[in-house]
Write an enzyme that holds these catalytic residues in place. Structure first.
Site, PDB file in Angstrom:
ATOM      1  N   ARG A  76     -22.133   0.982 -32.563  1.00  0.00           N
ATOM      2  CA  ARG A  76     -22.216   2.217 -31.768  1.00  0.00           C
ATOM      3  C   ARG A  76     -23.516   2.939 -32.095  1.00  0.00           C
ATOM      4  O   ARG A  76     -24.179   3.485 -31.224  1.00  0.00           O
ATOM      5  CB  ARG A  76     -21.000   3.128 -32.001  1.00  0.00           C
ATOM      6  N   TYR A  81     -27.404  13.323  -6.104  1.00  0.00           N
ATOM      7  CA  TYR A  81     -26.439  12.226  -6.171  1.00  0.00           C
ATOM      8  C   TYR A  81     -25.037  12.844  -6.312  1.00  0.00           C
ATOM      9  O   TYR A  81     -24.830  13.751  -7.131  1.00  0.00           O
ATOM     10  CB  TYR A  81     -26.765  11.342  -7.376  1.00  0.00           C
ATOM     11  N   ASP A 125     -34.222  12.767 -12.771  1.00  0.00           N
ATOM     12  CA  ASP A 125     -33.468  11.562 -12.416  1.00  0.00           C
ATOM     13  C   ASP A 125     -34.418  10.688 -11.599  1.00  0.00           C
ATOM     14  O   ASP A 125     -34.704  10.971 -10.442  1.00  0.00           O
ATOM     15  CB  ASP A 125     -32.217  11.953 -11.611  1.00  0.00           C
ATOM     16  N   LYS A 130     -29.078   0.495 -10.921  1.00  0.00           N
ATOM     17  CA  LYS A 130     -29.782   0.342  -9.656  1.00  0.00           C
ATOM     18  C   LYS A 130     -31.034  -0.514  -9.841  1.00  0.00           C
ATOM     19  O   LYS A 130     -30.922  -1.676 -10.143  1.00  0.00           O
ATOM     20  CB  LYS A 130     -30.087   1.732  -9.082  1.00  0.00           C
TER      21      LYS A 130
HETATM   22  C1  LIG Z   1     -25.999   5.825  -9.150  1.00  0.00           C
HETATM   23  C2  LIG Z   1     -26.745   7.047  -9.485  1.00  0.00           C
HETATM   24  C3  LIG Z   1     -26.399   7.814 -10.613  1.00  0.00           C
HETATM   25  C4  LIG Z   1     -25.194   7.484 -11.485  1.00  0.00           C
HETATM   26  O1  LIG Z   1     -25.350   6.284 -12.167  1.00  0.00           O
HETATM   27  P1  LIG Z   1     -24.099   5.315 -12.549  1.00  0.00           P
HETATM   28  O2  LIG Z   1     -24.795   4.179 -13.219  1.00  0.00           O
HETATM   29  O3  LIG Z   1     -23.417   4.951 -11.270  1.00  0.00           O
HETATM   30  O4  LIG Z   1     -23.220   6.091 -13.469  1.00  0.00           O
HETATM   31  C5  LIG Z   1     -27.170   8.924 -10.892  1.00  0.00           C
HETATM   32  N1  LIG Z   1     -28.224   9.284 -10.122  1.00  0.00           N
HETATM   33  C6  LIG Z   1     -28.575   8.570  -9.033  1.00  0.00           C
HETATM   34  C7  LIG Z   1     -29.741   9.016  -8.215  1.00  0.00           C
HETATM   35  C8  LIG Z   1     -27.859   7.435  -8.672  1.00  0.00           C
HETATM   36  O5  LIG Z   1     -28.212   6.754  -7.579  1.00  0.00           O
END
Ligand SMILES: *Cc1c(COP(=O)(O)O)cnc(C)c1O
Length: 381
Positions: free
Chosen positions: A46, A98, A172, A197
């Site tokens: 962890r 998001y 982000d 992603k």
């Molecule tokens: C998918 C996404 C998230 C969240 O990520 P997860 O891996 O699904 O928890 C946050 N910000 C954006 C812009 C996203 O497309």
């Protein structure tokens, strides 16, 4: 090292034990100690695991940071950033986020005494109005999901730090990826990714990333990461590392296909609006051009026929684009934000934001553009 080399070599070394070019998947929870507290830097997975460490060093390299952190999901990474704050603290964030970020802010953290202001960040001067002595974090998403709004990271950072340089700026960077935009170089303190992603890039894992460039902040984040426990596992860390090795090639092709699809959509008689920051007549083209190297594979558009029936008919008729949540993989996906990714946002909020029934979001993959254009044409016609 240039970016296209960093994706492959950034923070990496051949395995010291065997010379293996890829780090082994250290599928272990614990590590032998020669005497209590005496070990080789790893005590419990962890806190740290060598496969995750290899990935975290690569995360730091590709965002021009000094430290990277791998979490069990993108939302777990955002959760970690919010845990840097205390009850009473205020956050200024965008009004097109998001859906999961919005849900976490309003449904999870508001009740712990954090206060969120949702503002239109397309104009950097909107933000200063909301700054007060409690402001501790600016949370920027650019381009936004799903309306592709652009915020000027450098301008916002400069303006906010001029008022109070202790306010953290977090970005982000999921949609842009570090190939297109590097927020730490533009004044941000923290970069966050859903590595699910584009970083992973192959729709085969769920993971989050944080990157920072300052030692004290890195220590605080590492503390929350191991004390909170939402770490990425070694298998997923290996897959993410493998994915990042082709990030630059993939995002270049996503961008080439993205602009071709966006341009095609602007000419289609059934389409009323196209959202893509690389279109020269798009609202935020100037800022996008200044801070991004290219414009990526995310394209949203609205149909002239605003009915659910017409919209669903288009969504059901794709053959190559798969109707699914998520984005950023090699394969093209199509999404209906209103009923899928953004369904957790209350309807009044959604309508204010412009997430209407006739809005469709594409994650344009890296297939042959001719096949994608035919598929889109068939679905629309
Ligand atoms: C998918 C996404 C998230 C969240 O990520 P997860 O891996 O699904 O928890 C946050 N910000 C954006 C812009 C996203 O497309």
């Amino acid at each position: 090292m240039k970016f296209n080399t960093k994706t492959i070599h950034g923070g990496q070394q051949n395995d010291p034990a065997t010379g293996a070019v890829m780090p082994p998947i250290y599928q272990t929870s614990t590590y032998a100690q020669s005497s209590p507290g005496k070990h080789k830097g790893y005590a419990y997975s962890r806190t740290a695991n060598p496969t995750r460490t290899a990935l975290e060093n690569n995360f730091a390299a590709i965002e021009n940071g000094t430290h990277g952190f791998a979490f069990s999901s993108g939302l777990a990474a955002i959760d970690c950033v919010l845990k840097l704050l205390n009850p009473g603290d205020e956050i200024i964030t965008g009004d097109d986020l998001y859906g999961g970020s919005y849900r976490m802010f309003t449904k999870l953290f508001q009740k712990y005494g954090l206060k969120f202001h949702f503002v239109n960040m397309e104009d950097a001067s909107n933000i200063e109005k909301y700054i007060n002595k409690n402001t501790k974090l600016i949370w920027i998403e650019t381009p936004t999901n799903p309306l592709m709004k652009i915020a000027d990271i450098e301008q916002i950072s400069t303006n906010v730090k001029a008022v109070d340089d202790t306010i953290l700026i977090a970005v982000d960077n999921t949609f842009a990826t570090p190939y297109l935009q590097q927020p730490l170089d533009l004044g941000a303190d923290i970069v966050m990714h859903s590595a699910t992603k584009y970083l992973g890039g192959h729709s085969d894992l769920v993971m989050g990333a944080l990157m920072v460039k300052e030692e004290k902040l890195a220590e605080e984040i590492h503390f929350i990461q191991f004390a909170g426990g939402a770490i990425a596992g070694p298998q997923d860390s290996f897959l993410a590392l493998r994915g990042i090795k082709t990030l630059h090639l993939r995002v270049q092709r996503h961008s080439e296909n993205g602009i071709a699809i966006a341009k095609y959509l602007t000419t289609h008689p059934k389409v009323s609006e196209v959202y893509y920051p690389g279109l020269e007549n798009s609202k935020n083209y100037k800022i996008a051009k200044k801070q991004m190297k290219n414009y990526g594979g995310m394209v949203s558009f609205k149909l002239k026929d605003e009915s659910q029936e017409a919209t669903f008919k288009v969504l059901e008729n794709f053959k190559i684009f798969t109707l699914a949540e998520s984005l950023g993989g090699v394969e093209s996906l199509v999404n209906h934000p209103e009923t899928m990714t953004h369904a957790s946002i209350p309807i009044q909020e959604r309508e204010k934001m412009g997430i209407t029934t006739n809005l469709i979001r594409l994650s344009v993959g890296i297939e042959d553009i001719d096949d994608l254009l035919v598929d889109l044409k068939n679905a629309l016609d």
